[in-house]
Scaffold this active site. Structure first.
Site, PDB file in Angstrom:
ATOM      1  N   ASP A 105       0.964  -1.215   0.112  1.00 43.52           N
ATOM      2  CA  ASP A 105      -0.164   0.105  -0.077  1.00 43.52           C
ATOM      3  C   ASP A 105       0.901   1.325   0.079  1.00 43.52           C
ATOM      4  O   ASP A 105       1.515   1.646   1.046  1.00 43.52           O
ATOM      5  CB  ASP A 105      -0.948   0.036   1.198  1.00 43.52           C
ATOM      6  CG  ASP A 105      -1.583   1.230   1.454  1.00 43.52           C
ATOM      7  OD1 ASP A 105      -1.562   2.105   0.388  1.00 43.52           O
ATOM      8  OD2 ASP A 105      -2.289   1.278   2.383  1.00 43.52           O
ATOM      9  N   LYS A 137       3.078  11.451  -3.287  1.00 45.08           N
ATOM     10  CA  LYS A 137       2.211  10.764  -4.076  1.00 45.08           C
ATOM     11  C   LYS A 137       1.179  11.745  -4.690  1.00 45.08           C
ATOM     12  O   LYS A 137       0.579  11.491  -5.715  1.00 45.08           O
ATOM     13  CB  LYS A 137       1.342   9.665  -3.098  1.00 45.08           C
ATOM     14  CG  LYS A 137       0.349   8.854  -3.975  1.00 45.08           C
ATOM     15  CD  LYS A 137      -0.286   7.920  -2.819  1.00 45.08           C
ATOM     16  CE  LYS A 137      -1.375   7.154  -3.549  1.00 45.08           C
ATOM     17  NZ  LYS A 137      -1.786   5.787  -2.678  1.00 45.08           N
ATOM     18  N   GLU A 173      -6.994   0.569  -4.408  1.00 41.79           N
ATOM     19  CA  GLU A 173      -7.110   0.674  -2.939  1.00 41.79           C
ATOM     20  C   GLU A 173      -8.585  -0.012  -2.664  1.00 41.79           C
ATOM     21  O   GLU A 173      -8.335  -1.070  -1.762  1.00 41.79           O
ATOM     22  CB  GLU A 173      -6.672   1.908  -2.282  1.00 41.79           C
ATOM     23  CG  GLU A 173      -5.289   1.987  -2.618  1.00 41.79           C
ATOM     24  CD  GLU A 173      -4.865   3.626  -2.332  1.00 41.79           C
ATOM     25  OE1 GLU A 173      -5.541   4.248  -1.891  1.00 41.79           O
ATOM     26  OE2 GLU A 173      -3.811   4.121  -2.632  1.00 41.79           O
ATOM     27  N   ASP A 210     -12.886   5.292   1.716  1.00 38.56           N
ATOM     28  CA  ASP A 210     -11.591   5.092   2.074  1.00 38.56           C
ATOM     29  C   ASP A 210     -11.008   6.557   2.156  1.00 38.56           C
ATOM     30  O   ASP A 210     -10.812   7.460   1.109  1.00 38.56           O
ATOM     31  CB  ASP A 210     -10.853   4.337   0.886  1.00 38.56           C
ATOM     32  CG  ASP A 210      -9.240   4.410   1.277  1.00 38.56           C
ATOM     33  OD1 ASP A 210      -8.642   5.311   2.113  1.00 38.56           O
ATOM     34  OD2 ASP A 210      -8.335   3.895   0.421  1.00 38.56           O
TER      35      ASP A 210
HETATM   36  P1  ADP Z   1      -2.888   7.220   3.299  1.00 33.17           P
HETATM   37  O1  ADP Z   1      -3.454   6.030   2.798  1.00 33.17           O
HETATM   38  O2  ADP Z   1      -3.107   8.281   2.621  1.00 33.17           O
HETATM   39  O3  ADP Z   1      -1.407   6.960   3.247  1.00 33.17           O
HETATM   40  P2  ADP Z   1      -3.568   6.220   5.995  1.00 33.17           P
HETATM   41  O4  ADP Z   1      -4.711   5.438   5.640  1.00 33.17           O
HETATM   42  O5  ADP Z   1      -2.354   5.865   6.548  1.00 33.17           O
HETATM   43  O6  ADP Z   1      -3.363   7.302   4.816  1.00 33.17           O
HETATM   44  O7  ADP Z   1      -4.254   7.416   7.069  1.00 33.17           O
HETATM   45  C1  ADP Z   1      -3.312   8.506   7.359  1.00 33.17           C
HETATM   46  C2  ADP Z   1      -4.100   9.602   8.038  1.00 33.17           C
HETATM   47  O8  ADP Z   1      -4.822   9.013   8.959  1.00 33.17           O
HETATM   48  C3  ADP Z   1      -3.244  10.597   8.533  1.00 33.17           C
HETATM   49  O9  ADP Z   1      -3.960  11.981   8.044  1.00 33.17           O
HETATM   50  C4  ADP Z   1      -3.568  10.194  10.024  1.00 33.17           C
HETATM   51  O10 ADP Z   1      -3.248  11.587  10.705  1.00 33.17           O
HETATM   52  C5  ADP Z   1      -4.913   9.835   9.991  1.00 33.17           C
HETATM   53  N1  ADP Z   1      -5.052   9.071  11.206  1.00 33.17           N
HETATM   54  C6  ADP Z   1      -4.201   7.873  11.778  1.00 33.17           C
HETATM   55  N2  ADP Z   1      -4.769   7.619  12.901  1.00 33.17           N
HETATM   56  C7  ADP Z   1      -5.605   8.472  13.162  1.00 33.17           C
HETATM   57  C8  ADP Z   1      -6.617   8.667  14.339  1.00 33.17           C
HETATM   58  N3  ADP Z   1      -6.474   7.960  15.490  1.00 33.17           N
HETATM   59  N4  ADP Z   1      -7.651   9.743  14.302  1.00 33.17           N
HETATM   60  C9  ADP Z   1      -7.782  10.510  13.521  1.00 33.17           C
HETATM   61  N5  ADP Z   1      -6.950  10.546  12.202  1.00 33.17           N
HETATM   62  C10 ADP Z   1      -5.829   9.266  12.278  1.00 33.17           C
HETATM   63 MG    MG Z   2      -4.433   4.387   1.993  1.00 37.37          MG
END
Ligand code: ADP
Ligand code: MG
Length: 625
Positions: free
Chosen positions: A25, A87, A186, A208
Site C-alpha cells: 500500500d 504521491k 485501493e 476510503d
Molecule cells: P494514506 O492511505 O493516505 O497513506 P492512511 O490510511 O495511513 O493514509 O491514513 C493517514 C491519515 O490518517 C493521516 O492523516 C492520519 O493523521 C490519520 N489518522 C491516523 N490515525 C488517526 C486517528 N486515530 N484519528 C484521526 N486520524 C487518524
Molecule cells: Mg490509503
C-alpha cells in the site's frame, strides 16, 4: 464478467513451489507491506516493530536518503530536503500541481517534459524517485523478513488515479527493481481483505478516507464474482486537509500570520495532527504552539468544536458518494455493507456522518490503515501462483470515457466511463474523401460530446491506405485498456492490412478538479451538447452528399442529364451549401432533402449504367439513400 480466471496454460501443474510475493500500500501518508503466511495475510513490521512506514524521504548532499519515521522526525529541521506526500505529485505536470504545490513547502523546478522536480541538496528529485525510495525500503524489509528475493508485488493506487499516475507508479516500482504483478485499486484491495467475496450476495461500498486521498467504490458481489459498479473520489482530500484546517484555526487563534517559516508551519501542522488523533479517543485536548514572538500560545480544544471545524471536509466526501451511487444506478437502501478504510475513518464524526448517509453502521473491525495492504497481499499471493485453482482477479473501472475524434469535431466514445477493465473495444471507421490515403487518429478522454470540451490524450496517423472511393476503406480502431488502467490504441485498414498504433503515455495527468469539471459539464451541457451534436451530424451528412453529387456531376452530367435537370440540381446544391454556413438544423435538413430528391432520378440512371461502381463504392448509395 468481472472476476477473472487467470491461469497460464499448463501452469497449474508446475505450481508446487512457494513464490515470495507481497502487497504494498503505497500511501500518501503511510506505506505498508503485507504478505500471506500459512494462508493468512498480515502486514510486516520493520526492525523497530512498526507496521507503518511514513511515506517521507529525506535527502542529503553526500549520503543515501533516509526513508520513513526518521525522515518524518527530521521534517522540522530540514523541511526543504524532506519530501512528504510525494504521491500527490506523482504523474502530475507542472501546471497540474500548481495549486497543490503552493500548499507544499518545497521549491519546484519544471523540466522540458513538463514533470515537476523538487529541489533538494541531493539535486532535483522527481516524485517518481521519491516513491521508488519508499518502495525500495519496503522491499528490503520484506526480503529480510521472507529470506529471499521477491517474485512479484501488487501495488495499490487510488481508484481515481489516471493513466499518467498509474504509469508513474509503475515507473517507481521499476526504479526500485520490483516486478509489478499488477496495480490494484485501493478500495478493491480492501474488499478482498474483508473477504466480501466469501459472504452473501450484495452491494458493498468502500469508503476510503486516508491522509491524502478520498475514494469511494461500489462493488457488487453475486454468483461468486465481484463487479466494480462505480468509483468516485477526490485525490486532493484527506487527513492532511484536516490537519491543515485545524492548524489554520490554531494560527488564527494564536495571531500567527500565514507568512511564517516552513519549519514553524510544520511544527504547527504536527501539533494539529497530534491533537486530531488524540481527539479520536479523548473528549478534549490541550494545544500549544509558538507565536512569532517566541512565546507559547496554549489552549484547549473540545471534540465537539473540532468536529464543527472539520465538518465541511467530511461533507465533501459525501459528494463523490452520491455520484458513485448515481453512476451505479443505486439508492442508499440497496447497499448492504459500508467498509471503512484509511486512518481518517478513525475520526468518530466521520463514522457518524457515513452511518447517517448510508443509513447503516459501517464495518470497522479490520484496522482501517492496514486493510489495503492485506488485500494487496492476498491478490499478490494469487497472481504469483501460490493458489492454484483460485486464480481470481478483481477488475476495476475507468473513471472517464475514452474515444476518438470523428468528422465535425465530435467524439465517438469507444469505452464509456465506468467500464470494467481490462477491456478491448473496436469500431470501424471509413474515409471521408475519395482517394484518401491517410487518416489522423485523435484519442480523447472526457464526457462531453465535442472535441474542444475534452482532454486530448494523443494523436497518431494511419498512412498508406490505398486510394479508394470515400466510404470504401474499412479502418478498424481498437482501444485496449489493460488491468492497470493503461490505454493503447491501434488502427488497421482491413482491406490492405496497413496498421499503426500508439501507447498512450501522457506526460502528466488530469487533476481531480478537471475530472470533476468534465463530469459536471457533461450533465450541465447535456441538452446543449445533443443539439450541437445533431447539428454537426447534419453538417457532416450534407457535406458528404454535396461531395458525392459534385463528383457525380463531374463524371456523368454530360449525356445523362437534361439542361433543366442540371440547373435544378445545381440550384439545390448551391442552396444546401448556403444553408451549411448557418446553424439551423431544420433549414439544412430541408435543403439536404431537396437535393436528394433533385438527384434521385440521376442516381437511379447512374446506378443502371455504373452498376459495378455502385457495388464497389458508396458514392451512389449516398445519393439514393
Ligand atoms: P494514506 O492511505 O493516505 O497513506 P492512511 O490510511 O495511513 O493514509 O491514513 C493517514 C491519515 O490518517 C493521516 O492523516 C492520519 O493523521 C490519520 N489518522 C491516523 N490515525 C488517526 C486517528 N486515530 N484519528 C484521526 N486520524 C487518524
Ligand atoms: Mg490509503
Amino acid at each position: 464478467m468481472v472476476l477473472f480466471q487467470i491461469s497460464e496454460p499448463g501452469e497449474t501443474k508446475l505450481q508446487r513451489q512457494h513464490h515470495l510475493a507481497v502487497g504494498i500500500d503505497l500511501g500518501t501518508t503511510n506505506s505498508l507491506v503485507a504478505t500471506v503466511r500459512d494462508g493468512h495475510a498480515q502486514t510486516m513490521v520493520d526492525a523497530q516493530g512498526n507496521h507503518h512506514c511514513p511515506s517521507v524521504v529525506r535527502y542529503f548532499a553526500d549520503s543515501a536518503p533516509v526513508v520513513g519515521q526518521a525522515a518524518k522526525d527530521a521534517a522540522y529541521q530540514d523541511p526543504l530536503n524532506t519530501i512528504a506526500s510525494a504521491k500527490r505529485l506523482l504523474g502530475r505536470g507542472v501546471a497540474d500541481i500548481e495549486t497543490t504545490a503552493n500548499k507544499l513547502p518545497y521549491e519546484f523546478s519544471g523540466t522540458d517534459c513538463g514533470m515537476p522536480f523538487i529541489q533538494t541538496v541531493a539535486g532535483d528529485i522527481s516524485p517518481v524517485t521519491v516513491s521508488a525510495e519508499i518502495l525500495k525500503t519496503l522491499m528490503r524489509q520484506a526480503e529480510a523478513d521472507l529470506g529471499g528475493e521477491l517474485d512479484g508485488v501488487v501495488i495499490t493506487v487510488p481508484a481515481y488515479f489516471d493513466d499518467a499516475q498509474r504509469q508513474a507508479t509503475k515507473d517507481a516500482a521499476r526504479l526500485a527493481g520490483l516486478k509489478v504483478l499488477r496495480l490494484l485499486n485501493e478500495p478493491t484491495a480492501a474488499a478482498v481483505a474483508y473477504g466480501l467475496d466469501s459472504g452473501s450476495e450484495g452491494v458493498h461500498v468502500v469508503y476510503d478516507f486516508g491522509g491524502g486521498t478520498f475514494d469511494v467504490s461500489i462493488l457488487r458481489f453475486s454468483r461468486g464474482v465481484f463487479e466494480v459498479m462505480a468509483t468516485a473520489g477526490d485525490s486532493a482530500l484527506g487527513g492532511d486537509d484536516v490537519d491543515r484546517v485545524l492548524a489554520e484555526w490554531m494560527m488564527a487563534e494564536a495571531g500567527l500570520s500565514g507568512e511564517i517559516e516552513h519549519s514553524h508551519l510544520r511544527r504547527v501542522i504536527g501539533e494539529a495532527n497530534r491533537a486530531k488523533e488524540a481527539l479520536t479517543t479523548a473528549d478534549s485536548v490541550s494545544l500549544s504552539i509558538e507565536t512569532t514572538e517566541g512565546s507559547l500560545w496554549q489552549s484547549t480544544l473540545s471534540r465537539v468544536n473540532f468536529e464543527a471545524l472539520i465538518e465541511p471536509l467530511i461533507l465533501r466526501t459525501l459528494r463523490p458518494c452520491r455520484r458513485a451511487l448515481r453512476d451505479a444506478g443505486l439508492a442508499v437502501g440497496d447497499i448492504q455493507d459500508v467498509v471503512m478504510v484509511g486512518g481518517s475513518t478513525r475520526i468518530p464524526r466521520v463514522r457518524e456522518c457515513v452511518a447517517e448517509f448510508f443509513e447503516r453502521e459501517p464495518m470497522v473491525n479490520i484496522d482501517p490503515d492496514k486493510v489495503v495492504a492485506v488485500g494487496a497481499a492476498i491478490q499478490a499471493d494469487i497472481l504469483v501462483g501460490n493458489k492454484p485453482g483460485d486464480e481470481m482477479l478483481l477488475l476495476d473501472v475507468i473513471p472517464l470515457s475514452l474515444g476518438l475524434e470523428t468528422m465535425g469535431g465530435l467524439i465517438e466514445k469507444l469505452v464509456p466511463r465506468n467500464t470494467t477493465i481490462p477491456v478491448v473495444r473496436a469500431q470501424e471507421f471509413t474515409t471521408f474523401k475519395d482517394g484518401q490515403t491517410a487518416m489522423s487518429i485523435h484519442v480523447l478522454q472526457g464526457e462531453r460530446e465535442l472535441v474542444t470540451d475534452s482532454r486530448s490524450l494523443a494523436r497518431f496517423e494511419l498512412r498508406g491506405i490505398p486510394p479508394m472511393n470515400a466510404g470504401a476503406a474499412r479502418i478498424r480502431v481498437t482501444f485496449q485498456v489493460d488491468a492497470d488502467g493503461l490505454l493503447s490504441v491501434s488502427a488497421k485498414e482491413l482491406t490492405s492490412g496497413v496498421e499503426s498504433s500508439i501507447e498512450i503515455r501522457p506526460s502528466y495527468g488530469l487533476t481531480d478538479g478537471e475530472v470533476e469539471k468534465m463530469l459536471a459539464d457533461s450533465l450541465l451541457y447535456a441538452e446543449d451538447d445533443v443539439k450541437k451534436r445533431r447539428l454537426h451530424e447534419q453538417l457532416v451528412d450534407s457535406a458528404r452528399l454535396i461531395e458525392a453529387v459534385e463528383a457525380a456531376l463531374k463524371m456523368d452530367a454530360d449525356g445523362m442529364l437534361t439542361n433543366k435537370e442540371c440547373v435544378t440540381i445545381k440550384a439545390a446544391l448551391v442552396a444546401l451549401k448556403e444553408k451549411q454556413q448557418g446553424e439551423d438544423i431544420a433549414l439544412i435538413k430541408a435543403a439536404h432533402d431537396k437535393l436528394e430528391r433533385a438527384t434521385s432520378d440521376f442516381a437511379a440512371r447512374r446506378m443502371d449504367i455504373h452498376i459495378n461502381e455502385a457495388l464497389s463504392g458508396k458514392l451512389l448509395d449516398q445519393i439514393v439513400d
